[in-house]
Design a protein around this motif. Structure first.
Motif, mmCIF file in Angstrom:
data_model
loop_
_atom_site.group_PDB
_atom_site.id
_atom_site.type_symbol
_atom_site.label_atom_id
_atom_site.label_comp_id
_atom_site.label_asym_id
_atom_site.label_seq_id
_atom_site.Cartn_x
_atom_site.Cartn_y
_atom_site.Cartn_z
ATOM 1 N N ILE A 17 0.934 -1.185 -0.015
ATOM 2 C CA ILE A 17 -0.015 0.001 0.068
ATOM 3 C C ILE A 17 0.899 1.216 0.009
ATOM 4 O O ILE A 17 0.572 2.302 -0.587
ATOM 5 C CB ILE A 17 -1.034 -0.314 1.481
ATOM 6 N N LYS A 18 2.023 1.387 0.896
ATOM 7 C CA LYS A 18 2.912 2.379 0.895
ATOM 8 C C LYS A 18 3.416 2.579 -0.382
ATOM 9 O O LYS A 18 3.656 3.736 -0.968
ATOM 10 C CB LYS A 18 3.669 2.081 1.781
ATOM 11 N N ARG A 19 4.033 1.520 -1.191
ATOM 12 C CA ARG A 19 4.562 1.670 -2.522
ATOM 13 C C ARG A 19 3.626 2.217 -3.529
ATOM 14 O O ARG A 19 3.886 3.155 -4.314
ATOM 15 C CB ARG A 19 5.025 0.387 -2.864
ATOM 16 N N LEU A 20 2.421 1.818 -3.549
ATOM 17 C CA LEU A 20 1.359 2.373 -4.371
ATOM 18 C C LEU A 20 0.944 3.496 -4.092
ATOM 19 O O LEU A 20 0.884 4.483 -5.097
ATOM 20 C CB LEU A 20 0.230 1.281 -4.570
ATOM 21 N N LYS A 21 0.979 4.195 -2.926
ATOM 22 C CA LYS A 21 0.503 5.413 -2.924
ATOM 23 C C LYS A 21 1.610 6.364 -3.256
ATOM 24 O O LYS A 21 1.503 7.438 -3.631
ATOM 25 C CB LYS A 21 0.326 5.599 -1.096
ATOM 26 N N ARG A 22 2.900 5.905 -3.147
ATOM 27 C CA ARG A 22 4.067 6.819 -3.521
ATOM 28 C C ARG A 22 3.921 6.744 -5.062
ATOM 29 O O ARG A 22 4.024 7.952 -5.446
ATOM 30 C CB ARG A 22 5.470 5.943 -3.065
ATOM 31 N N ALA A 23 3.742 5.890 -5.586
ATOM 32 C CA ALA A 23 3.478 5.616 -6.945
ATOM 33 C C ALA A 23 2.495 6.547 -7.478
ATOM 34 O O ALA A 23 2.622 7.355 -8.566
ATOM 35 C CB ALA A 23 3.453 4.195 -7.671
ATOM 36 N N GLU A 24 1.237 6.449 -6.783
ATOM 37 C CA GLU A 24 0.165 7.291 -6.946
ATOM 38 C C GLU A 24 0.498 8.791 -7.022
ATOM 39 O O GLU A 24 0.080 9.674 -7.893
ATOM 40 C CB GLU A 24 -0.896 7.046 -6.160
ATOM 41 N N GLY A 25 1.344 9.421 -6.247
ATOM 42 C CA GLY A 25 1.773 10.701 -6.026
ATOM 43 C C GLY A 25 2.647 11.097 -7.039
ATOM 44 O O GLY A 25 2.587 12.063 -7.843
ATOM 45 N N HIS A 26 3.576 10.144 -7.595
ATOM 46 C CA HIS A 26 4.627 10.342 -8.631
ATOM 47 C C HIS A 26 3.880 10.589 -9.593
ATOM 48 O O HIS A 26 4.034 11.242 -10.636
ATOM 49 C CB HIS A 26 5.726 9.278 -8.701
ATOM 50 N N LEU A 27 2.548 9.737 -10.206
ATOM 51 C CA LEU A 27 1.827 9.554 -11.162
ATOM 52 C C LEU A 27 1.126 10.940 -11.463
ATOM 53 O O LEU A 27 1.043 11.473 -12.638
ATOM 54 C CB LEU A 27 0.768 8.571 -11.214
ATOM 55 N N ARG A 28 0.559 11.688 -10.081
ATOM 56 C CA ARG A 28 0.245 12.848 -10.219
ATOM 57 C C ARG A 28 1.084 13.842 -10.807
ATOM 58 O O ARG A 28 0.701 14.974 -11.409
ATOM 59 C CB ARG A 28 -0.595 13.141 -8.848
ATOM 60 N N SER A 29 2.353 13.758 -10.261
ATOM 61 C CA SER A 29 3.295 14.721 -10.713
ATOM 62 C C SER A 29 3.747 14.572 -11.935
ATOM 63 O O SER A 29 3.872 15.638 -12.579
ATOM 64 C CB SER A 29 4.475 14.575 -9.616
ATOM 65 N N CYS A 40 10.357 15.854 -22.620
ATOM 66 C CA CYS A 40 9.929 14.192 -22.644
ATOM 67 C C CYS A 40 10.902 13.472 -21.909
ATOM 68 O O CYS A 40 10.518 12.188 -21.364
ATOM 69 C CB CYS A 40 9.548 14.017 -24.051
ATOM 70 N N VAL A 41 12.183 13.778 -21.870
ATOM 71 C CA VAL A 41 13.379 12.597 -21.206
ATOM 72 C C VAL A 41 12.829 12.710 -19.707
ATOM 73 O O VAL A 41 12.971 11.403 -18.900
ATOM 74 C CB VAL A 41 14.745 13.098 -21.300
ATOM 75 N N ASP A 42 12.521 13.630 -19.049
ATOM 76 C CA ASP A 42 12.172 13.844 -17.700
ATOM 77 C C ASP A 42 10.878 13.135 -17.407
ATOM 78 O O ASP A 42 10.736 12.322 -16.344
ATOM 79 C CB ASP A 42 12.099 15.278 -17.288
ATOM 80 N N ILE A 43 9.830 12.979 -18.218
ATOM 81 C CA ILE A 43 8.551 12.676 -18.081
ATOM 82 C C ILE A 43 8.680 11.213 -18.180
ATOM 83 O O ILE A 43 8.214 10.285 -17.247
ATOM 84 C CB ILE A 43 7.707 13.134 -19.140
ATOM 85 N N ALA A 44 9.511 10.671 -19.045
ATOM 86 C CA ALA A 44 9.810 9.170 -19.469
ATOM 87 C C ALA A 44 10.282 8.540 -18.371
ATOM 88 O O ALA A 44 10.212 7.495 -17.921
ATOM 89 C CB ALA A 44 10.703 8.878 -20.596
ATOM 90 N N GLN A 45 11.393 9.235 -17.615
ATOM 91 C CA GLN A 45 12.105 8.763 -16.689
ATOM 92 C C GLN A 45 11.131 8.456 -15.135
ATOM 93 O O GLN A 45 11.357 7.387 -14.587
ATOM 94 C CB GLN A 45 13.172 9.767 -15.978
ATOM 95 N N GLN A 46 10.353 9.373 -14.997
ATOM 96 C CA GLN A 46 9.390 9.350 -14.052
ATOM 97 C C GLN A 46 8.571 8.161 -14.423
ATOM 98 O O GLN A 46 7.978 7.557 -13.463
ATOM 99 C CB GLN A 46 8.745 10.689 -13.871
ATOM 100 N N LEU A 47 7.872 8.126 -15.543
ATOM 101 C CA LEU A 47 6.970 6.967 -15.813
ATOM 102 C C LEU A 47 7.601 5.766 -15.578
ATOM 103 O O LEU A 47 7.057 4.645 -15.009
ATOM 104 C CB LEU A 47 6.568 7.171 -17.336
ATOM 105 N N HIS A 48 8.839 5.664 -15.991
ATOM 106 C CA HIS A 48 9.624 4.345 -15.839
ATOM 107 C C HIS A 48 9.582 4.107 -14.372
ATOM 108 O O HIS A 48 9.601 2.811 -14.114
ATOM 109 C CB HIS A 48 11.199 4.494 -16.199
ATOM 110 N N ALA A 49 9.991 5.129 -13.359
ATOM 111 C CA ALA A 49 9.892 4.998 -12.038
ATOM 112 C C ALA A 49 8.636 4.363 -11.300
ATOM 113 O O ALA A 49 8.521 3.487 -10.542
ATOM 114 C CB ALA A 49 10.544 6.053 -11.245
ATOM 115 N N VAL A 50 7.764 4.970 -12.070
ATOM 116 C CA VAL A 50 6.112 4.552 -11.509
ATOM 117 C C VAL A 50 5.869 3.053 -12.063
ATOM 118 O O VAL A 50 5.367 2.107 -11.189
ATOM 119 C CB VAL A 50 5.052 5.589 -11.898
ATOM 120 N N GLU A 51 6.201 2.753 -13.228
ATOM 121 C CA GLU A 51 6.036 1.499 -13.807
ATOM 122 C C GLU A 51 6.789 0.397 -12.937
ATOM 123 O O GLU A 51 6.283 -0.705 -12.427
ATOM 124 C CB GLU A 51 6.619 1.396 -15.246
ATOM 125 N N LYS A 52 7.966 0.676 -12.457
ATOM 126 C CA LYS A 52 9.078 -0.061 -11.772
ATOM 127 C C LYS A 52 8.320 -0.378 -10.476
ATOM 128 O O LYS A 52 8.263 -1.660 -9.779
ATOM 129 C CB LYS A 52 10.246 0.427 -11.647
#
Length: 95
Positions: A17-29, A40-52
């Motif tokens: 739950i903690k990991r998913l809530k953190r990912a949720e916050g990253h996704l909003r950002s 786009c490189v910055d966005i792709a990097q953040q998307l990759h982090a959420v995906e992982k």
């Protein structure tokens, strides 16, 4: 709940739950980054982090299910019940 769902909690659920809530916050950002026309490189990097993060949460959940629910499934099979085996087969397709 479906017929294969039954309420239960494992020790890893709080961490998931903690990991998913953190990912949720990253996704909003990430949405804000796109709206603010960030690179786009910055966005792709953040998307990759959420995906992982989501993949790791899924992996932990499935591993926990296998570790803690498989024993119950094996016992149920000894009693002739088929549902636990079907549930096990169903969850492994998400690996």
């Amino acid at each position: 709940m479906s017929k294969t769902d039954h309420p239960h909690t494992h020790q890893t659920h709080a961490a998931i739950i903690k990991r998913l809530k953190r990912a949720e916050g990253h996704l909003r950002s990430i949405v804000a980054m796109i709206e603010n026309e960030r690179a786009c490189v910055d966005i792709a990097q953040q998307l990759h982090a959420v995906e992982k993060a989501v993949c790791q949460a899924k992996r932990t959940l499935i591993q926990d299910h296998i570790d803690h629910c498989l024993e119950d499934s094996v016992g149920a099979l000894g009693r002739g019940e088929r549902v636990p085996l079907d549930e096990f087969k169903q969850i492994t397709k998400y690996l």
